[in-house]
Scaffold this motif. Structure first.
Motif, PDB file in Angstrom:
ATOM      1  N   ILE A 143      11.814  55.823 -73.530  1.00  0.00           N
ATOM      2  CA  ILE A 143      11.473  56.435 -74.811  1.00  0.00           C
ATOM      3  C   ILE A 143      11.036  55.327 -75.760  1.00  0.00           C
ATOM      4  N   VAL A 144       9.863  55.492 -76.343  1.00  0.00           N
ATOM      5  CA  VAL A 144       9.361  54.473 -77.264  1.00  0.00           C
ATOM      6  C   VAL A 144       9.267  55.072 -78.664  1.00  0.00           C
ATOM      7  N   GLU A 145      10.002  54.504 -79.594  1.00  0.00           N
ATOM      8  CA  GLU A 145       9.935  54.999 -80.971  1.00  0.00           C
ATOM      9  C   GLU A 145       8.982  54.126 -81.785  1.00  0.00           C
ATOM     10  N   THR A 146       8.136  54.782 -82.564  1.00  0.00           N
ATOM     11  CA  THR A 146       7.269  54.011 -83.472  1.00  0.00           C
ATOM     12  C   THR A 146       7.635  54.324 -84.909  1.00  0.00           C
ATOM     13  N   VAL A 147       7.344  53.389 -85.761  1.00  0.00           N
ATOM     14  CA  VAL A 147       7.669  53.578 -87.177  1.00  0.00           C
ATOM     15  C   VAL A 147       6.452  54.071 -87.930  1.00  0.00           C
ATOM     16  N   GLY A 148       6.688  54.928 -88.858  1.00  0.00           N
ATOM     17  CA  GLY A 148       5.656  55.274 -89.828  1.00  0.00           C
ATOM     18  C   GLY A 148       4.582  56.210 -89.332  1.00  0.00           C
ATOM     19  N   LEU A 149       3.604  56.368 -90.167  1.00  0.00           N
ATOM     20  CA  LEU A 149       2.495  57.287 -89.893  1.00  0.00           C
ATOM     21  C   LEU A 149       1.209  56.507 -89.679  1.00  0.00           C
ATOM     22  N   GLY A 150       0.126  57.223 -89.572  1.00  0.00           N
ATOM     23  CA  GLY A 150      -1.183  56.572 -89.511  1.00  0.00           C
ATOM     24  C   GLY A 150      -1.472  56.002 -88.143  1.00  0.00           C
ATOM     25  N   GLY A 210       6.497  58.685 -75.830  1.00  0.00           N
ATOM     26  CA  GLY A 210       6.358  58.027 -77.133  1.00  0.00           C
ATOM     27  C   GLY A 210       6.765  58.996 -78.231  1.00  0.00           C
ATOM     28  N   ILE A 211       7.544  58.512 -79.178  1.00  0.00           N
ATOM     29  CA  ILE A 211       7.987  59.395 -80.261  1.00  0.00           C
ATOM     30  C   ILE A 211       7.481  58.856 -81.593  1.00  0.00           C
ATOM     31  N   CYS A 212       6.696  59.681 -82.293  1.00  0.00           N
ATOM     32  CA  CYS A 212       6.218  59.229 -83.594  1.00  0.00           C
ATOM     33  C   CYS A 212       6.469  60.324 -84.632  1.00  0.00           C
ATOM     34  N   GLY A 213       6.235  60.014 -85.869  1.00  0.00           N
ATOM     35  CA  GLY A 213       6.472  60.966 -86.949  1.00  0.00           C
ATOM     36  C   GLY A 213       6.812  60.226 -88.212  1.00  0.00           C
ATOM     37  N   SER A 214       6.779  60.936 -89.328  1.00  0.00           N
ATOM     38  CA  SER A 214       6.949  60.250 -90.607  1.00  0.00           C
ATOM     39  C   SER A 214       8.342  59.632 -90.745  1.00  0.00           C
ATOM     40  N   PRO A 215       8.461  58.594 -91.604  1.00  0.00           N
ATOM     41  CA  PRO A 215       9.762  57.950 -91.790  1.00  0.00           C
ATOM     42  C   PRO A 215      10.823  58.960 -92.212  1.00  0.00           C
ATOM     43  N   GLY A 216      11.962  58.899 -91.590  1.00  0.00           N
ATOM     44  CA  GLY A 216      13.052  59.791 -91.964  1.00  0.00           C
ATOM     45  C   GLY A 216      12.990  61.179 -91.336  1.00  0.00           C
ATOM     46  N   ALA A 217      12.011  61.414 -90.451  1.00  0.00           N
ATOM     47  CA  ALA A 217      11.895  62.744 -89.829  1.00  0.00           C
ATOM     48  C   ALA A 217      13.063  63.017 -88.884  1.00  0.00           C
ATOM     49  N   GLY A 218      13.750  61.951 -88.477  1.00  0.00           N
ATOM     50  CA  GLY A 218      14.897  62.122 -87.592  1.00  0.00           C
ATOM     51  C   GLY A 218      14.637  61.627 -86.183  1.00  0.00           C
ATOM     52  N   LEU A 263      12.903  51.818 -76.414  1.00  0.00           N
ATOM     53  CA  LEU A 263      12.255  50.627 -76.959  1.00  0.00           C
ATOM     54  C   LEU A 263      11.590  51.008 -78.275  1.00  0.00           C
ATOM     55  N   ALA A 264      11.238  50.024 -79.054  1.00  0.00           N
ATOM     56  CA  ALA A 264      10.582  50.342 -80.324  1.00  0.00           C
ATOM     57  C   ALA A 264       9.302  49.546 -80.460  1.00  0.00           C
ATOM     58  N   ILE A 265       8.274  50.220 -80.978  1.00  0.00           N
ATOM     59  CA  ILE A 265       7.074  49.496 -81.391  1.00  0.00           C
ATOM     60  C   ILE A 265       7.169  49.449 -82.897  1.00  0.00           C
ATOM     61  N   ASP A 266       7.173  48.263 -83.433  1.00  0.00           N
ATOM     62  CA  ASP A 266       7.296  48.142 -84.878  1.00  0.00           C
ATOM     63  C   ASP A 266       6.122  47.304 -85.384  1.00  0.00           C
ATOM     64  N   PRO A 267       4.984  47.983 -85.672  1.00  0.00           N
ATOM     65  CA  PRO A 267       3.798  47.215 -86.066  1.00  0.00           C
ATOM     66  C   PRO A 267       4.078  46.352 -87.303  1.00  0.00           C
ATOM     67  N   SER A 268       4.985  46.792 -88.159  1.00  0.00           N
ATOM     68  CA  SER A 268       5.248  46.041 -89.389  1.00  0.00           C
ATOM     69  C   SER A 268       5.898  44.695 -89.089  1.00  0.00           C
ATOM     70  N   SER A 269       6.597  44.605 -87.956  1.00  0.00           N
ATOM     71  CA  SER A 269       7.282  43.353 -87.643  1.00  0.00           C
ATOM     72  C   SER A 269       6.279  42.220 -87.412  1.00  0.00           C
ATOM     73  N   VAL A 270       5.050  42.613 -86.997  1.00  0.00           N
ATOM     74  CA  VAL A 270       4.040  41.602 -86.727  1.00  0.00           C
ATOM     75  C   VAL A 270       3.616  40.931 -88.037  1.00  0.00           C
ATOM     76  N   THR A 271       3.482  41.750 -89.086  1.00  0.00           N
ATOM     77  CA  THR A 271       3.017  41.180 -90.348  1.00  0.00           C
ATOM     78  C   THR A 271       4.144  40.757 -91.282  1.00  0.00           C
ATOM     79  N   HIS A 272       5.225  41.522 -91.281  1.00  0.00           N
ATOM     80  CA  HIS A 272       6.281  41.240 -92.258  1.00  0.00           C
ATOM     81  C   HIS A 272       7.530  40.603 -91.668  1.00  0.00           C
ATOM     82  N   GLY A 273       7.587  40.529 -90.342  1.00  0.00           N
ATOM     83  CA  GLY A 273       8.797  39.996 -89.732  1.00  0.00           C
ATOM     84  C   GLY A 273       9.984  40.940 -89.917  1.00  0.00           C
ATOM     85  N   GLY A 274       9.701  42.174 -90.264  1.00  0.00           N
ATOM     86  CA  GLY A 274      10.785  43.145 -90.465  1.00  0.00           C
ATOM     87  C   GLY A 274      11.287  43.647 -89.128  1.00  0.00           C
ATOM     88  N   SER A 275      12.336  44.435 -89.151  1.00  0.00           N
ATOM     89  CA  SER A 275      12.804  44.988 -87.888  1.00  0.00           C
ATOM     90  C   SER A 275      13.431  46.344 -88.163  1.00  0.00           C
TER      91      SER A 275
END
Ligand code: GTP
Ligand code: MG
Length: 315
Positions: free
Chosen positions: A146-153, A53-61, A83-95
């Motif tokens: 490899i699973v990329e996640t968006v954002g922090l927290g 799993g790969i996490c880190g702040s937005p734009g970290a690379g 693969l990507a886990i995008d928690p925001s897609s659940v609420t905002h439909g973003g991708s």
């Protein structure tokens, strides 16, 4: 029928079937539930894979790093799936469709598979559908996930629920932001990457690495295996080899813990899926005339609920 035939095609290595299958299991439509179950239960359990799993702040690379890492893995004879886990897609439909454009080489390489973003509102939530997608990729012959996640927290803890190891990507930092990074990563990171260690940031990157190593050394009691801090430049593809060696080293040292973690993840995701299925059943029940009758006859919510629960578990 569809589920069984998709499973067959996946085992034959069809990428089209893999993509279709992921879309199927991500669907929350009732008519797809049985097909998804048929699909998943027709596939053998594949072990001997590594899920990072790969996490880190937005734009970290992160995406740039995954592109470099993925190509390195292919050069080692491995078959990576991203693969990507995008928690925001659940609420905002973003991708995070932008990712495919950052993984230009990797996404067209026949030895790799890149799936940018899950659709929204999956049955059982993002971690369940991500775990299922991981299993599908593994059945299709991809051995390094490899699973990329968006954002922090919250996202670090989410990725920990599907991955064997968590890699935290950060950038050269100082002062308060460095303190924040130290605090945030100590809980979950198995490997720490200081990315963008190039050009004018190279010196600051070395300082950041030193500071993070000191923080790790002060917290040694927390770890089964001390997290390595690795410098790299994803953009210039420098340090990727050492980074992967650190990952493999950590996976070797944590073999037992990883096996136990996978069992915990299965239990946790089973619970999530069960809750989702029960919620769905309750929704279906609500439209039933019997439901309305019981509510009216009983009058007291608790009494009506106990009666309905009884019916739910008998059916
Ligand atoms: N100098 C330098 N820039 C980098 C490096 N890695 C990534 N970048 C740049 O940093 C920016 C963000 O990179 P991404 O790979 O999209 O970062 P990310 O963490 O995936 O971003 P999100 O998915 O939006 O959270 C891009 O402009 C990259 O070119 C690096 O090693 N060195
Ligand atoms: Mg990204």
């Amino acid at each position: 029928m569809l589920g069984h035939s998709l499973a067959k095609e996946i085992l034959n290595g069809s990428r089209r079937a893999l993509a279709k299958s992921i879309t199927l299991i991500e669907s929350s439509l009732p008519q797809h539930r049985k097909e998804s179950l048929d699909l998943l239960s027709s596939l053998p359990n594949v072990s001997n894979t590594l899920r990072v799993g790969i996490c880190g702040s937005p734009g970290a690379g992160k995406s740039t790093l995954i592109e470099a890492l993925g190509l390195h893995l292919i050069s080692l004879g491995k078959r990576p799936a991203v693969l990507a886990i995008d928690p925001s897609s659940v609420t905002h439909g973003g991708s995070i469709l932008g990712d495919k454009t950052r993984m230009v080489e990797l996404s067209v390489n026949p030895k790799a598979y890149v799936r940018p973003s899950p659709t929204q509102g999956n049955l059982g939530g993002v971690t369940v559908s991500c775990s299922e997608s991981i299993s599908l990729c593994e059945s299709a012959g991809f051995n390094t996930i490899i699973v990329e996640t968006v954002g922090l927290g919250q996202s670090e803890t989410t990725v920990d629920e599907v991955a064997d190891l968590v890699m935290f990507v950060t950038t050269p930092a100082a002062g308060d932001s460095l303190q924040g990074i130290k605090k945030g990563i100590m809980e979950v990171a198995d490997i720490i990457v200081v990315n963008k260690a190039d050009g004018p940031l190279a010196e600051k990157a070395r300082y950041t690495k030193f500071e993070l190593e000191s923080a790790v050394n002060l917290n040694l009691r927390r770890y089964h295996c001390k997290p390595e801090v690795v410098l790299c430049s994803a953009l210039n593809k420098i340090g990727i080899d050492s980074l992967w060696k650190a990952v493999e080293n950590t996976a070797r040292n944590l073999k037992q813990e990883i096996s136990e973690k996978r069992h915990r993840q299965i239990k946790q995701n089973t619970k999530r899926m069960l809750e989702a299925l029960i919620r769905t059943r309750i929704k279906e029940m609500e439209n039933n005339s019997n439901f309305k009758k019981i509510v009216e006859d009983e009058g007291i919510p608790r009494a009506a609920a106990v009666k309905l629960l009884d019916i739910l578990f008998r059916s």
